[in-house]
Scaffold this motif. Structure first.
Motif, short mmCIF file in Angstrom:
data_model
loop_
_atom_site.label_atom_id
_atom_site.label_comp_id
_atom_site.label_asym_id
_atom_site.label_seq_id
_atom_site.Cartn_x
_atom_site.Cartn_y
_atom_site.Cartn_z
N MET A 1 0.88 12.80 -7.05
CA MET A 1 2.00 12.14 -7.72
C MET A 1 2.19 10.71 -7.17
SD MET A 1 5.58 11.78 -7.27
CE MET A 1 6.10 13.05 -6.12
N LEU A 2 2.02 10.57 -5.85
CA LEU A 2 2.13 9.23 -5.24
C LEU A 2 0.97 8.33 -5.66
CD1 LEU A 2 3.39 10.34 -1.72
CD2 LEU A 2 4.63 8.84 -3.30
N ALA A 3 -0.19 8.94 -5.84
CA ALA A 3 -1.36 8.18 -6.31
C ALA A 3 -1.08 7.68 -7.74
CB ALA A 3 -2.60 9.06 -6.29
N GLU A 4 -0.46 8.52 -8.55
CA GLU A 4 -0.11 8.11 -9.92
C GLU A 4 0.90 6.96 -9.89
OE1 GLU A 4 -0.94 12.48 -11.96
OE2 GLU A 4 1.11 11.90 -11.47
N LEU A 5 1.81 7.05 -8.93
CA LEU A 5 2.80 5.97 -8.77
C LEU A 5 2.09 4.66 -8.42
CD1 LEU A 5 5.95 5.41 -8.53
CD2 LEU A 5 5.64 5.77 -6.07
N ALA A 6 1.14 4.74 -7.50
CA ALA A 6 0.37 3.54 -7.10
C ALA A 6 -0.35 2.95 -8.32
CB ALA A 6 -0.61 3.88 -5.99
N VAL A 7 -0.96 3.82 -9.10
CA VAL A 7 -1.69 3.36 -10.29
C VAL A 7 -0.73 2.68 -11.27
CG1 VAL A 7 -2.98 4.14 -12.33
CG2 VAL A 7 -3.56 5.06 -10.07
N SER A 8 0.47 3.22 -11.42
CA SER A 8 1.41 2.64 -12.39
C SER A 8 1.89 1.25 -11.95
CB SER A 8 2.60 3.59 -12.63
OG SER A 8 3.46 3.57 -11.51
N TYR A 9 1.69 0.91 -10.69
CA TYR A 9 2.07 -0.42 -10.20
C TYR A 9 0.85 -1.31 -9.99
CZ TYR A 9 7.06 0.45 -9.69
OH TYR A 9 8.38 0.69 -9.95
N LYS A 10 -0.27 -0.93 -10.55
CA LYS A 10 -1.47 -1.76 -10.43
C LYS A 10 -1.20 -3.13 -11.09
CE LYS A 10 -6.32 -2.03 -11.74
NZ LYS A 10 -7.43 -1.46 -12.49
N LYS B 1 0.99 -5.12 -10.26
CA LYS B 1 2.42 -5.47 -10.14
C LYS B 1 2.87 -5.47 -8.68
CE LYS B 1 3.25 -3.08 -14.50
NZ LYS B 1 3.55 -1.71 -14.95
N GLY B 2 1.94 -5.64 -7.78
CA GLY B 2 2.32 -5.75 -6.37
C GLY B 2 1.73 -4.66 -5.48
N VAL B 3 1.37 -3.50 -6.07
CA VAL B 3 0.74 -2.45 -5.25
C VAL B 3 -0.77 -2.66 -5.30
CG1 VAL B 3 0.33 0.03 -5.02
CG2 VAL B 3 2.64 -0.80 -5.56
N VAL B 4 -1.38 -2.77 -4.13
CA VAL B 4 -2.80 -3.11 -4.07
C VAL B 4 -3.70 -1.97 -3.63
CG1 VAL B 4 -2.34 -5.57 -3.72
CG2 VAL B 4 -2.61 -4.07 -1.72
N ALA B 5 -3.11 -0.89 -3.09
CA ALA B 5 -3.97 0.18 -2.59
C ALA B 5 -3.17 1.45 -2.30
CB ALA B 5 -4.70 -0.26 -1.33
N PHE B 6 -3.92 2.51 -2.01
CA PHE B 6 -3.35 3.81 -1.67
C PHE B 6 -3.91 4.21 -0.30
CE2 PHE B 6 -3.29 8.55 -2.06
CZ PHE B 6 -1.93 8.71 -2.28
N ASP B 7 -3.08 4.90 0.50
CA ASP B 7 -3.45 5.26 1.88
C ASP B 7 -3.11 6.73 2.13
OD1 ASP B 7 -3.85 5.16 4.76
OD2 ASP B 7 -1.74 4.66 5.03
N LEU B 8 -3.65 7.27 3.17
CA LEU B 8 -3.23 8.60 3.63
C LEU B 8 -2.82 8.46 5.10
CD1 LEU B 8 -3.01 11.55 2.61
CD2 LEU B 8 -5.23 11.98 3.67
N ILE C 1 0.87 -1.18 0.00
CA ILE C 1 0.00 0.00 0.00
C ILE C 1 0.91 1.23 0.00
CG2 ILE C 1 -1.76 1.29 1.28
CD1 ILE C 1 -2.72 -1.38 2.49
N ILE C 2 0.74 2.08 -0.99
CA ILE C 2 1.53 3.31 -1.06
C ILE C 2 0.81 4.40 -0.24
CG2 ILE C 2 2.35 5.15 -2.63
CD1 ILE C 2 3.77 2.81 -3.63
N CYS C 3 1.55 5.10 0.59
CA CYS C 3 0.94 6.12 1.44
C CYS C 3 1.19 7.54 0.93
CB CYS C 3 1.51 6.08 2.86
SG CYS C 3 1.34 4.53 3.71
N GLY C 4 0.12 8.31 0.83
CA GLY C 4 0.23 9.75 0.76
C GLY C 4 0.35 10.23 2.21
N ILE C 5 0.74 11.48 2.41
CA ILE C 5 0.91 11.97 3.77
C ILE C 5 0.08 13.25 3.93
CG2 ILE C 5 2.61 12.74 5.49
CD1 ILE C 5 4.70 11.16 3.89
#
Ligand SMILES: [Zn+2]
Length: 351
Positions: A162-171, A173-180, A148-152
């Motif tokens: 930008m971090l959300a875009e990063l998470a999407v680019s790894y859909k 491929k191992g990244v399953v979600a986005f967090d804050l 899970i990639i975290c925004g802050i």
């Protein structure tokens, strides 16, 4: 469920053996103390001591801290040794190894890649290093993982996007979600609405830390502005009955971290934690570690703490564990498969 297990004595050893999930665990808060010491020595990072026992004392909260901000300060040290590919790969690998060793069968690890750029690593290198470490561990141990990639909250919303875009680019491929994540007070989730829209618009899951260090308004924003599919903590949901009913009706999972909540004074004491109330209200509560090193805990410890404090029955603890498997960010078929497997294993262990 019948009450055939009414008289089953629940021991710490039994909880250790049960298949488990950990859906809320921060990579940078869950290193081994020996690894922090070793990395610091190799990287010439200044620490008051390089003795793993002293490092553990320095980084693990003893009792309580003043507030969430003080808790987060401890990450300055762990982050200072996580600025190379090798360190990230090792931290991820060892976390999965430690989790597998206590029978965690599925873990979602979260972190924010922008906090690992002090030595100039680019974001893709950072994400790849963590995924590499986790995948290597998956080959050796009986565990599956997702990232899970975290925004802050306290960073600029454009950086979150930008971090959300990063998470999407790894859909896929191992990244399953986005967090804050991050300090809740004064940093409303709705400032980061664009990041969450981008994630959901690409059919990716999201979870938000909310209701940990701020009231139910924060949970309301996480759900209705940002579209949270799960809530990190949700401790203060109890203060808004209407919203609680909404969370209950929509089966929105709560990622509860008991030890961490006591340490950051999200609750005045473990006994005062609304966990049992939520469980009895049939909210979808899960238990998680948050930070194995900073909070000085494991999944077995969290379940044991719940059993001891709230006198949970076998049925109740099974419910909590299976809620974890129900709440994983995996495609439906895979979720059903690991859920059924865990359920069968639990009842076999209890028979
Ligand atoms: Zn957290």
């Amino acid at each position: 469920m019948n009450n055939a297990h009414e008289h089953l004595e629940i021991t710490r050893e039994f909880l250790f053996q049960l298949p488990k999930t950990d859906l809320h665990v921060h990579l940078d808060g869950s290193l081994r103390p020996e690894t922090v010491a070793d990395l610091a020595r190799k990287q010439n990072v200044d620490l008051p001591s390089y003795d793993p026992k002293e490092v553990e004392k320095l980084l693990t909260v003893q009792g309580k801290v003043e507030n969430l901000g003080k808790y987060i300060e401890k990450f300055d040290i762990t982050l200072s040794v996580l600025q190379t590919e090798e360190a990230l790969r090792r931290a991820a690998y060892e976390l999965a190894e430690d989790a597998a060793a206590e029978n965690i069968r599925y873990m979602e690890v979260r972190y924010s890649p922008i906090l690992h750029q002090e030595k100039g690593m680019d974001l893709n290198t950072i994400v790849d290093a963590v995924l590499d470490g986790l995948q290597e561990a998956e080959k050796k141990f009986n565990i599956r993982t997702g990232v899970i990639i975290c925004g802050i909250r306290s960073i600029h919303p454009e950086t979150s996007l930008m971090l959300a875009e990063l998470a999407v680019s790894y859909k896929g491929k191992g990244v399953v979600a986005f967090d804050l994540a991050g300090v809740e007070y004064n940093y409303p989730a709705k400032d980061h609405i664009k990041a969450f829209y981008h994630v959901r618009n690409n059919n990716i899951n999201c979870t938000l830390h909310a209701g940990e260090a701020f009231g139910p308004a924060s949970i309301h924003q996480a759900i209705h502005y940002c579209g949270a599919h799960r809530i990190g903590h949700g401790t203060r949901l109890i203060e808004d009955e209407d919203l609680l009913n909404y969370v209950r009706d929509h089966r929105i999972p709560l990622e509860i971290c008991l030890t961490s909540n006591v340490q950051t004074q999200s609750v005045p004491s473990i006994e005062a934690h609304p966990f049992k109330y939520y469980l009895e209200k049939q909210l979808r509560v899960t238990l998680n570690t948050d930070n194995r090193l900073i909070s000085g805990t494991t999944m077995t410890d969290e379940l044991w703490l719940a059993v001891k404090t709230f006198h949970l029955s076998f049925e109740q603890i099974t419910k909590v564990i299976l809620n974890g498997f129900k709440s994983v960010f995996l495609p439906f078929d895979e979720k059903v498969e690991i859920y059924q497997k865990a359920k069968a294993e639990i009842f076999k262990l209890a028979s």
